[in-house]
Design an enzyme around this catalytic site. Structure first.
Site, PDB file in Angstrom:
ATOM      1  N   LYS A 207       0.836  -1.203   0.000  1.00  0.00           N
ATOM      2  CA  LYS A 207       0.000   0.000   0.000  1.00  0.00           C
ATOM      3  C   LYS A 207       0.872   1.255   0.000  1.00  0.00           C
ATOM      4  O   LYS A 207       1.589   1.511   0.964  1.00  0.00           O
ATOM      5  CB  LYS A 207      -0.901   0.045   1.241  1.00  0.00           C
ATOM      6  CG  LYS A 207      -1.925   1.171   1.138  1.00  0.00           C
ATOM      7  CD  LYS A 207      -2.601   1.503   2.438  1.00  0.00           C
ATOM      8  CE  LYS A 207      -1.840   2.466   3.284  1.00  0.00           C
ATOM      9  NZ  LYS A 207      -1.647   3.811   2.686  1.00  0.00           N
ATOM     10  N   GLU A 281      10.586   0.775   9.943  1.00  0.00           N
ATOM     11  CA  GLU A 281      11.582   1.817   9.703  1.00  0.00           C
ATOM     12  C   GLU A 281      10.882   3.132   9.976  1.00  0.00           C
ATOM     13  O   GLU A 281       9.982   3.519   9.233  1.00  0.00           O
ATOM     14  CB  GLU A 281      12.087   1.692   8.263  1.00  0.00           C
ATOM     15  CG  GLU A 281      13.441   2.331   8.083  1.00  0.00           C
ATOM     16  CD  GLU A 281      13.308   3.692   7.459  1.00  0.00           C
ATOM     17  OE1 GLU A 281      13.353   4.672   8.221  1.00  0.00           O
ATOM     18  OE2 GLU A 281      13.154   3.772   6.239  1.00  0.00           O
ATOM     19  N   CYS A 315      13.793  10.489   6.491  1.00  0.00           N
ATOM     20  CA  CYS A 315      13.871  10.004   7.876  1.00  0.00           C
ATOM     21  C   CYS A 315      15.291  10.104   8.414  1.00  0.00           C
ATOM     22  O   CYS A 315      15.492  10.250   9.610  1.00  0.00           O
ATOM     23  CB  CYS A 315      13.349   8.580   7.967  1.00  0.00           C
ATOM     24  SG  CYS A 315      14.007   7.529   6.680  1.00  0.00           S
ATOM     25  N   GLU A 412      10.928  15.018  15.626  1.00  0.00           N
ATOM     26  CA  GLU A 412      11.097  14.986  14.170  1.00  0.00           C
ATOM     27  C   GLU A 412      10.157  15.998  13.509  1.00  0.00           C
ATOM     28  O   GLU A 412       8.957  15.962  13.726  1.00  0.00           O
ATOM     29  CB  GLU A 412      10.783  13.579  13.642  1.00  0.00           C
ATOM     30  CG  GLU A 412      11.095  13.437  12.177  1.00  0.00           C
ATOM     31  CD  GLU A 412      10.773  12.048  11.622  1.00  0.00           C
ATOM     32  OE1 GLU A 412       9.676  11.529  11.893  1.00  0.00           O
ATOM     33  OE2 GLU A 412      11.630  11.493  10.922  1.00  0.00           O
TER      34      GLU A 412
HETATM   35  P1  NAI Z   1       2.149   7.839   8.640  1.00  0.00           P
HETATM   36  O1  NAI Z   1       3.049   7.016   9.477  1.00  0.00           O
HETATM   37  O2  NAI Z   1       0.763   8.109   9.118  1.00  0.00           O
HETATM   38  O3  NAI Z   1       2.009   7.200   7.181  1.00  0.00           O
HETATM   39  C1  NAI Z   1       2.868   6.239   6.627  1.00  0.00           C
HETATM   40  C2  NAI Z   1       2.052   5.137   5.966  1.00  0.00           C
HETATM   41  O4  NAI Z   1       1.322   4.420   6.960  1.00  0.00           O
HETATM   42  C3  NAI Z   1       1.012   5.622   4.969  1.00  0.00           C
HETATM   43  O5  NAI Z   1       0.951   4.703   3.893  1.00  0.00           O
HETATM   44  C4  NAI Z   1      -0.280   5.578   5.780  1.00  0.00           C
HETATM   45  O6  NAI Z   1      -1.441   5.435   4.994  1.00  0.00           O
HETATM   46  C5  NAI Z   1      -0.065   4.357   6.641  1.00  0.00           C
HETATM   47  N1  NAI Z   1      -0.809   4.315   7.890  1.00  0.00           N
HETATM   48  C6  NAI Z   1      -1.313   5.351   8.605  1.00  0.00           C
HETATM   49  N2  NAI Z   1      -1.922   4.894   9.713  1.00  0.00           N
HETATM   50  C7  NAI Z   1      -1.810   3.552   9.718  1.00  0.00           C
HETATM   51  C8  NAI Z   1      -2.229   2.513  10.603  1.00  0.00           C
HETATM   52  N3  NAI Z   1      -2.871   2.780  11.736  1.00  0.00           N
HETATM   53  N4  NAI Z   1      -1.925   1.237  10.294  1.00  0.00           N
HETATM   54  C9  NAI Z   1      -1.246   0.953   9.168  1.00  0.00           C
HETATM   55  N5  NAI Z   1      -0.843   1.882   8.285  1.00  0.00           N
HETATM   56  C10 NAI Z   1      -1.110   3.179   8.549  1.00  0.00           C
HETATM   57  O7  NAI Z   1       2.892   9.206   8.370  1.00  0.00           O
HETATM   58  P2  NAI Z   1       2.237  10.626   7.991  1.00  0.00           P
HETATM   59  O8  NAI Z   1       1.050  10.927   8.839  1.00  0.00           O
HETATM   60  O9  NAI Z   1       2.052  10.656   6.535  1.00  0.00           O
HETATM   61  O10 NAI Z   1       3.419  11.607   8.423  1.00  0.00           O
HETATM   62  C11 NAI Z   1       3.486  12.072   9.749  1.00  0.00           C
HETATM   63  C12 NAI Z   1       4.915  12.175  10.222  1.00  0.00           C
HETATM   64  O11 NAI Z   1       5.532  10.900  10.178  1.00  0.00           O
HETATM   65  C13 NAI Z   1       5.808  13.042   9.363  1.00  0.00           C
HETATM   66  O12 NAI Z   1       5.677  14.374   9.699  1.00  0.00           O
HETATM   67  C14 NAI Z   1       7.153  12.489   9.681  1.00  0.00           C
HETATM   68  O13 NAI Z   1       7.637  13.056  10.878  1.00  0.00           O
HETATM   69  C15 NAI Z   1       6.902  11.023   9.903  1.00  0.00           C
HETATM   70  N6  NAI Z   1       7.217  10.213   8.705  1.00  0.00           N
HETATM   71  C16 NAI Z   1       8.346   9.457   8.713  1.00  0.00           C
HETATM   72  C17 NAI Z   1       8.699   8.734   7.594  1.00  0.00           C
HETATM   73  C18 NAI Z   1       9.936   7.919   7.548  1.00  0.00           C
HETATM   74  O14 NAI Z   1      10.438   7.657   6.462  1.00  0.00           O
HETATM   75  N7  NAI Z   1      10.445   7.458   8.647  1.00  0.00           N
HETATM   76  C19 NAI Z   1       7.899   8.780   6.373  1.00  0.00           C
HETATM   77  C20 NAI Z   1       6.684   9.541   6.481  1.00  0.00           C
HETATM   78  C21 NAI Z   1       6.395  10.239   7.606  1.00  0.00           C
END
Ligand code: NAI
Ligand code: MG
Length: 503
Positions: A207, A281, A315, A412
């Site tokens: 996804k 990650e 990240c 972050e």
């Molecule tokens: P997120 O962690 O909500 O989204 C990442 C993925 O997880 C997306 O595909 C989303 O649809 C999915 N997701 C969301 N809730 C879920 C759940 N309960 N169970 C399974 N999958 C789920 O990140 P978001 O809200 O887009 O970004 C928020 C913050 O997260 C950013 O500001 C940043 O600080 C951090 N982030 C870190 C990343 C990294 O590479 N470590 C990448 C993206 C965001």
């Protein structure tokens, strides 16, 4: 009142800067936009299940927009739990009937084919990545897409060599992998997840993030074109609820997640007590450490690359800068001068250094943290560059006068915002750098090899770059300590989470 210093030198009443070079009102680059003419986007994308584009049972679709224009690019299906069930069943069927029975070298051939088609369609993929996610075309063209293809090439090579991955033991694939990826490197994350899973003999339900689904849907087209047996890779779109339905589906054997620490913790809780393997990650807050004996100009480039690359949506971004006190003034001066030359704007323009922030929500988050930083007593400096009025953009920003306990130092932000602290001794900087809930990456800049070894062996971080920053390679393992996650992806290490080792 919020005070932000803008530009390399003080301004006079008319708002014009005195002294410093003004790159925005004087010499300018002519626009050099990458063409969109060769791009084919459908108005609507369905779910890719069992080798076919399938309408969602939910009947629902949502828009994906371009964050640089705020215009809709296409609509994509929202998978509900029935759709997830269909995708998992297709993956299970393909695993049992085809993929796990196929000779490993045949599996490798399909993967090579996918890699080659990605290369052939690289231009198209790069442009769509920049349109849908906002990153500069220079990055999507030179980094994301070539690296995505490189992951398929690299893991294709492993497919028929699995017995050499664990000398003295045999390995077995796990079954169906559920993979959930973020919006900062959409196609690269898809390749990073899918390639090792396939090489190890598993099938996949992936996804993409809800703001950047389009290159994943293009990858689905490539997978069709490559003739990969139906159901081996299924790509379904949706937001958090769809992700949660994948995590909780009983037919999944392994979860691979990249995203926020917050969601990572939810997933870890959901998986406790199940038999599912997982890798997470998550977030980071990397220390980029500049010693007085470093090549200063190179280090300044490294700082810029570390935090402003991909709008800081990385990240492993070098978001905490530690400069040795004796060179702090010169490093900060050179950094501010360099920031003045950065071009913020149209992601499709080849001159652009900093593209669009991925979403309105993320832009709000960045603005919120800058306010917090100022209220905490930080001194904020922003480049004086012009910023488009439409779309989500943010100027490169740095903070001085921050302390270890400042929220902008501990949390972050995921944007082009750097906090700067100084240090005197190696021991002091190691202690400060490690005093954080995260441990994904770091950087060290020095002329002395011995210092590199001392610092890299004592920093609690998964990846540490020396005299460079943000370099990636499919052969190299990547992953975090502490709240930055569990497990490693990339290289031989990245195969292990997709295998059962039989001794
Ligand atoms: P997120 O962690 O909500 O989204 C990442 C993925 O997880 C997306 O595909 C989303 O649809 C999915 N997701 C969301 N809730 C879920 C759940 N309960 N169970 C399974 N999958 C789920 O990140 P978001 O809200 O887009 O970004 C928020 C913050 O997260 C950013 O500001 C940043 O600080 C951090 N982030 C870190 C990343 C990294 O590479 N470590 C990448 C993206 C965001
Ligand atoms: Mg989008």
């Amino acid at each position: 009142m919020i005070l932000i210093q803008v530009g390399a030198s003080s301004k006079n009443k008319s708002g014009k800067k005195k002294g410093a070079l003004d790159f925005n009102s004087g010499w300018k680059y002519a626009p050099a936009p990458e063409s969109k003419d060769h791009i084919q986007l459908k108005n609507r994308y369905d779910l890719f299940i069992n080798g076919k584009f399938t309408e969602p049972e939910s009947g629902k679709y949502f828009d994906t927009i371009s964050p640089s224009t705020e215009k809709k690019l296409a609509e994509v299906a929202e998978a509900n739990s029935n759709d997830v069930d269909k995708a998992v069943n297709a993956a299970r069927h393909a695993y049992e009937k085809t993929w796990s029975r196929m000779p490993a070298k045949e599996r490798g051939k399909y993967m090579y084919r996918i890699a080659r088609i990605m290369q052939e369609r690289a231009r198209e993929l790069a442009v769509i990545e920049s349109m849908d996610g906002g990153k500069p075309i220079r990055e999507s063209r030179d980094i994301d897409i070539p690296l995505a293809a490189a992951h398929f090439f690299y893991y294709a090579g492993w497919a028929d060599k699995m017995d050499y991955s664990t000398p003295g033991a045999k390995t077995k694939s796990l079954g169906v992998a559920g993979q959930i990826i973020p919006w900062n490197f959409p196609l690269l994350m898809a390749a990073w997840k899918i390639a090792p899973a396939l090489a190890a003999g598993n099938t996949v339900v992936l996804k993409p993030a809800e703001t950047t689904p389009l290159t994943a849907m293009k990858l689905a087209e490539i997978i069709q074109e490559a003739g990969l047996p139906d159901g081996v890779v299924n790509i379904i779109t949706g937001a958090g609820a769809t992700g949660a339905a994948i995590v909780n589906h009983p037919g999944i054997n392994k979860i691979a997640f990249t995203g926020s620490t917050e969601v990572g913790k939810i997933i870890q809780k959901a998986l406790a007590g199940t038999n599912k393997k997982y890798t997470l990650e998550l977030g980071g807050k990397a220390a980029n450490i500049i010693f007085e004996d470093a090549a200063i100009d190179q280090a300044v480039e490294g700082i810029v690359n570390g935090i402003f690359f991909n709008q800081g949506h990385v990240c492993c971004a070098g978001s905490r800068l530690f400069v040795q006190e004796s060179v702090a003034d010169v490093v900060i001066r050179k950094l501010k001068d360099r920031m003045e030359t950065l071009i913020v704007g149209d992601p499709l323009d080849k001159n652009t250094d900093i593209g669009a922030i991925n979403s309105k929500d993320q832009l709000e988050k960045i603005k919120k943290y800058v306010k917090i930083g100022i209220h905490e007593g930080g001194v904020c400096y922003q480049s004086s560059c012009s910023v488009p009025s439409k779309g989500f953009f943010y100027r490169p920003t740095l903070f001085t006068n921050v302390s270890q306990s400042s929220r902008i130092v501990q949390e972050e932000i995921f944007g082009p915002v750097l906090s700067i602290q100084t240090f005197r001794t190696v021991e002091e900087v190691i202690e400060k750098a490690n005093n954080i809930p995260y441990g994904l990456s770091g950087g060290v800049w020095t002329d002395k090899g011995s210092k590199i070894f001392k610092v890299t062996s004592q920093l609690r971080a998964g990846v540490i770059w020396a005299n460079t920053y943000n370099k990636f390679d499919p052969t190299s393992p990547f992953g975090g300590y502490k709240e930055s996650g569990m497990g490693r992806e990339g290289g031989l290490h990245g195969l292990m989470p997709y295998l059962e080792v039989i001794h």
